[in-house]
Design a protein around this motif. Structure first.
Motif, PDB file in Angstrom:
ATOM      1  N   LYS A  71       0.610  -1.348   0.247  1.00  0.00           N
ATOM      2  CA  LYS A  71      -0.162  -0.017  -0.115  1.00  0.00           C
ATOM      3  C   LYS A  71       1.002   1.781  -0.210  1.00  0.00           C
ATOM      4  CE  LYS A  71      -4.294  -1.782   0.502  1.00  0.00           C
ATOM      5  NZ  LYS A  71      -4.621  -2.064  -0.119  1.00  0.00           N
ATOM      6  N   LYS A  72       0.748   2.204  -0.939  1.00  0.00           N
ATOM      7  CA  LYS A  72       1.755   3.195  -0.922  1.00  0.00           C
ATOM      8  C   LYS A  72       0.903   4.035  -1.372  1.00  0.00           C
ATOM      9  CE  LYS A  72       5.953   1.640  -1.189  1.00  0.00           C
ATOM     10  NZ  LYS A  72       6.230   1.805  -0.204  1.00  0.00           N
ATOM     11  N   ARG A  73       1.161   5.697  -0.682  1.00  0.00           N
ATOM     12  CA  ARG A  73       0.107   7.049  -1.507  1.00  0.00           C
ATOM     13  C   ARG A  73       0.692   7.690  -2.114  1.00  0.00           C
ATOM     14  NH1 ARG A  73      -3.064   8.295   2.804  1.00  0.00           N
ATOM     15  NH2 ARG A  73      -3.680   6.827   4.217  1.00  0.00           N
ATOM     16  N   PHE A  74       0.442   8.333  -3.145  1.00  0.00           N
ATOM     17  CA  PHE A  74       0.683   9.615  -4.077  1.00  0.00           C
ATOM     18  C   PHE A  74       0.352  10.690  -3.727  1.00  0.00           C
ATOM     19  CE2 PHE A  74      -3.476   8.674  -5.668  1.00  0.00           C
ATOM     20  CZ  PHE A  74      -4.073  10.183  -6.103  1.00  0.00           C
ATOM     21  N   ASP A  75       1.327  11.824  -4.314  1.00  0.00           N
ATOM     22  CA  ASP A  75       1.428  12.994  -3.646  1.00  0.00           C
ATOM     23  C   ASP A  75       0.158  13.578  -4.368  1.00  0.00           C
ATOM     24  OD1 ASP A  75       3.396  13.147  -1.532  1.00  0.00           O
ATOM     25  OD2 ASP A  75       4.697  12.902  -2.809  1.00  0.00           O
ATOM     26  N   VAL A  76      -0.163  14.124  -5.633  1.00  0.00           N
ATOM     27  CA  VAL A  76      -0.980  14.517  -5.892  1.00  0.00           C
ATOM     28  C   VAL A  76      -1.062  13.668  -7.612  1.00  0.00           C
ATOM     29  CG1 VAL A  76      -1.674  16.448  -7.449  1.00  0.00           C
ATOM     30  CG2 VAL A  76       0.059  16.486  -5.008  1.00  0.00           C
ATOM     31  N   LEU A  77      -2.758  13.867  -7.581  1.00  0.00           N
ATOM     32  CA  LEU A  77      -3.202  13.255  -8.628  1.00  0.00           C
ATOM     33  C   LEU A  77      -4.314  14.479  -9.463  1.00  0.00           C
ATOM     34  CD1 LEU A  77      -3.026  10.579 -10.338  1.00  0.00           C
ATOM     35  CD2 LEU A  77      -4.932  10.017  -9.454  1.00  0.00           C
ATOM     36  N   ILE A  78      -4.210  14.412 -10.420  1.00  0.00           N
ATOM     37  CA  ILE A  78      -4.482  15.892 -10.981  1.00  0.00           C
ATOM     38  C   ILE A  78      -5.630  15.171 -12.894  1.00  0.00           C
ATOM     39  CG2 ILE A  78      -4.831  17.944 -12.838  1.00  0.00           C
ATOM     40  CD1 ILE A  78      -3.212  17.991 -10.106  1.00  0.00           C
ATOM     41  N   TYR A  79      -6.902  15.419 -12.053  1.00  0.00           N
ATOM     42  CA  TYR A  79      -8.125  14.174 -12.977  1.00  0.00           C
ATOM     43  C   TYR A  79      -8.180  15.366 -13.870  1.00  0.00           C
ATOM     44  CZ  TYR A  79      -8.589  11.260  -8.855  1.00  0.00           C
ATOM     45  OH  TYR A  79      -8.198   9.858  -7.876  1.00  0.00           O
ATOM     46  N   ASP A  80      -8.549  14.936 -15.625  1.00  0.00           N
ATOM     47  CA  ASP A  80      -9.381  15.296 -15.997  1.00  0.00           C
ATOM     48  C   ASP A  80     -10.418  15.900 -15.644  1.00  0.00           C
ATOM     49  OD1 ASP A  80     -10.513  13.527 -17.260  1.00  0.00           O
ATOM     50  OD2 ASP A  80      -8.681  12.747 -18.724  1.00  0.00           O
ATOM     51  N   SER A  81     -11.069  16.667 -16.777  1.00  0.00           N
ATOM     52  CA  SER A  81     -12.557  17.227 -17.607  1.00  0.00           C
ATOM     53  C   SER A  81     -13.725  15.919 -17.650  1.00  0.00           C
ATOM     54  CB  SER A  81     -12.702  18.351 -18.163  1.00  0.00           C
ATOM     55  OG  SER A  81     -12.148  17.532 -19.583  1.00  0.00           O
ATOM     56  N   ASN A  82     -13.078  14.638 -17.729  1.00  0.00           N
ATOM     57  CA  ASN A  82     -13.744  13.084 -17.392  1.00  0.00           C
ATOM     58  C   ASN A  82     -13.363  12.918 -16.445  1.00  0.00           C
ATOM     59  OD1 ASN A  82     -14.993  13.814 -20.638  1.00  0.00           O
ATOM     60  ND2 ASN A  82     -12.451  13.309 -21.475  1.00  0.00           N
ATOM     61  N   HIS A  83     -12.511  13.193 -15.322  1.00  0.00           N
ATOM     62  CA  HIS A  83     -12.498  12.707 -13.728  1.00  0.00           C
ATOM     63  C   HIS A  83     -11.792  11.612 -14.436  1.00  0.00           C
ATOM     64  CE1 HIS A  83     -15.317  15.092 -12.265  1.00  0.00           C
ATOM     65  NE2 HIS A  83     -16.155  15.086 -13.167  1.00  0.00           N
ATOM     66  N   GLN A  84     -10.752  11.415 -15.371  1.00  0.00           N
ATOM     67  CA  GLN A  84      -9.994   9.683 -15.387  1.00  0.00           C
ATOM     68  C   GLN A  84      -8.607  11.205 -14.903  1.00  0.00           C
ATOM     69  OE1 GLN A  84     -10.681   6.930 -16.844  1.00  0.00           O
ATOM     70  NE2 GLN A  84     -13.283   8.020 -16.918  1.00  0.00           N
ATOM     71  N   PRO A  85      -8.027   9.884 -14.594  1.00  0.00           N
ATOM     72  CA  PRO A  85      -6.151  10.360 -13.363  1.00  0.00           C
ATOM     73  C   PRO A  85      -5.723  10.783 -15.277  1.00  0.00           C
ATOM     74  CG  PRO A  85      -6.792   8.180 -13.027  1.00  0.00           C
ATOM     75  CD  PRO A  85      -8.047   8.923 -13.781  1.00  0.00           C
ATOM     76  N   TRP A  86      -5.257  12.304 -15.337  1.00  0.00           N
ATOM     77  CA  TRP A  86      -4.418  12.735 -15.973  1.00  0.00           C
ATOM     78  C   TRP A  86      -2.741  13.069 -15.458  1.00  0.00           C
ATOM     79  CZ3 TRP A  86      -3.604  18.557 -16.390  1.00  0.00           C
ATOM     80  CH2 TRP A  86      -2.978  18.539 -17.356  1.00  0.00           C
ATOM     81  N   MET A  87      -2.775  13.159 -14.580  1.00  0.00           N
ATOM     82  CA  MET A  87      -1.368  13.755 -13.880  1.00  0.00           C
ATOM     83  C   MET A  87      -0.905  13.692 -12.802  1.00  0.00           C
ATOM     84  SD  MET A  87       0.302  18.054 -13.901  1.00  0.00           S
ATOM     85  CE  MET A  87       0.439  18.003 -15.951  1.00  0.00           C
ATOM     86  N   MET A  88       0.379  12.927 -12.496  1.00  0.00           N
ATOM     87  CA  MET A  88       0.695  12.418 -10.910  1.00  0.00           C
ATOM     88  C   MET A  88       2.030  13.359 -10.703  1.00  0.00           C
ATOM     89  SD  MET A  88       1.435   8.844  -9.586  1.00  0.00           S
ATOM     90  CE  MET A  88      -1.035   8.046 -10.517  1.00  0.00           C
ATOM     91  N   ILE A  89       1.852  13.687  -9.720  1.00  0.00           N
ATOM     92  CA  ILE A  89       2.875  14.322  -8.606  1.00  0.00           C
ATOM     93  C   ILE A  89       3.406  14.080  -8.021  1.00  0.00           C
ATOM     94  CG2 ILE A  89       3.692  16.717  -8.478  1.00  0.00           C
ATOM     95  CD1 ILE A  89       1.793  18.134  -9.458  1.00  0.00           C
ATOM     96  N   GLU A  90       4.859  13.638  -7.785  1.00  0.00           N
ATOM     97  CA  GLU A  90       5.939  13.365  -6.794  1.00  0.00           C
ATOM     98  C   GLU A  90       6.520  14.414  -6.108  1.00  0.00           C
ATOM     99  OE1 GLU A  90       6.922  10.533  -3.531  1.00  0.00           O
ATOM    100  OE2 GLU A  90       5.422  10.164  -5.048  1.00  0.00           O
ATOM    101  N   CYS A  91       6.203  14.992  -4.566  1.00  0.00           N
ATOM    102  CA  CYS A  91       6.915  15.809  -4.597  1.00  0.00           C
ATOM    103  C   CYS A  91       8.341  14.951  -3.143  1.00  0.00           C
ATOM    104  CB  CYS A  91       5.489  16.694  -3.602  1.00  0.00           C
ATOM    105  SG  CYS A  91       4.534  17.740  -4.477  1.00  0.00           S
ATOM    106  N   LYS A  92       9.271  16.107  -3.494  1.00  0.00           N
ATOM    107  CA  LYS A  92      10.073  15.579  -2.091  1.00  0.00           C
ATOM    108  C   LYS A  92      10.662  16.407  -1.419  1.00  0.00           C
ATOM    109  CE  LYS A  92      10.577  11.166  -3.114  1.00  0.00           C
ATOM    110  NZ  LYS A  92      10.020  10.249  -2.354  1.00  0.00           N
ATOM    111  N   ALA A  93      11.877  17.138  -0.029  1.00  0.00           N
ATOM    112  CA  ALA A  93      11.589  18.232   0.406  1.00  0.00           C
ATOM    113  C   ALA A  93      13.003  18.709  -0.268  1.00  0.00           C
ATOM    114  CB  ALA A  93      12.365  17.878   2.080  1.00  0.00           C
ATOM    115  N   MET A  94      12.767  19.804  -0.034  1.00  0.00           N
ATOM    116  CA  MET A  94      13.729  21.159  -1.242  1.00  0.00           C
ATOM    117  C   MET A  94      15.517  20.190  -0.519  1.00  0.00           C
ATOM    118  SD  MET A  94      12.721  24.366  -0.526  1.00  0.00           S
ATOM    119  CE  MET A  94      12.834  25.222  -1.937  1.00  0.00           C
ATOM    120  N   ASP A  95      15.641  19.725  -0.304  1.00  0.00           N
ATOM    121  CA  ASP A  95      17.234  18.817  -0.255  1.00  0.00           C
ATOM    122  C   ASP A  95      17.488  17.565  -0.204  1.00  0.00           C
ATOM    123  OD1 ASP A  95      15.278  17.552   2.553  1.00  0.00           O
ATOM    124  OD2 ASP A  95      17.013  18.517   3.782  1.00  0.00           O
TER     125      ASP A  95
END
Length: 145
Positions: free
Chosen positions: A70-94
């Motif tokens: 079981k994992k967690r993604f940071d950010v997932l953007i859905y398109d206007s049809n509510h389909q996964p469109w963009m996945m973003i992985e965030c890390k600390a600045m260092d």
């Protein structure tokens, strides 16, 4: 690399039992203000204020399954049809945005396929579009579809 200029934040921050918390407008809850969370919250504001991505189409820290893990993604953007469109992985600045970070988001993408992958540590942001099973580096985040 993508040039990201974070907008002036209007974050709500408080202290609770010696820990700093920030109010996440997407999740509608107070979360611990870690270095990674700082990057995530600033990037979210960039997406909403600068890129005009609708907040209603953004998911934050949702659980996914990778085989038995079981994992967690940071950010997932859905398109206007509510389909996964963009996945973003965030890390600390260092944290260096290494091949390992890219491999992490590619693994997540196996569970939640999207055409756009983004990694950011606040200082640096890289993005790719998937075409014909290849990742092609892009120099700007796409307009919301």
């Amino acid at each position: 690399m993508i040039q990201v200029t974070f907008p002036q934040p209007a974050f709500r921050i408080k202290e609770d039992e010696g820990k700093e918390l920030i109010f996440d407008e997407i999740r509608k809850q107070w979360v611990r203000l870690t270095p990674e969370e700082w990057v995530r919250q600033n990037l979210l504001q960039y997406l909403i204020q600068t890129k005009k991505y609708p907040a209603a189409f953004i998911g934050v820290e949702k659980e996914i399954s990778l085989a038995e893990l079981k994992k967690r993604f940071d950010v997932l953007i859905y398109d206007s049809n509510h389909q996964p469109w963009m996945m973003i992985e965030c890390k600390a600045m260092d944290v260096e945005l290494s091949e390992k970070v890219l491999e992490q988001i590619v693994r997540y993408n196996m569970s939640v396929p999207v055409p756009y992958l983004v990694i950011s540590n606040g200082s640096y942001t890289y993005a790719w579009v998937k075409k014909e099973n290849r990742l092609i580096s892009i120099t700007d985040l796409p307009e919301f579809e």
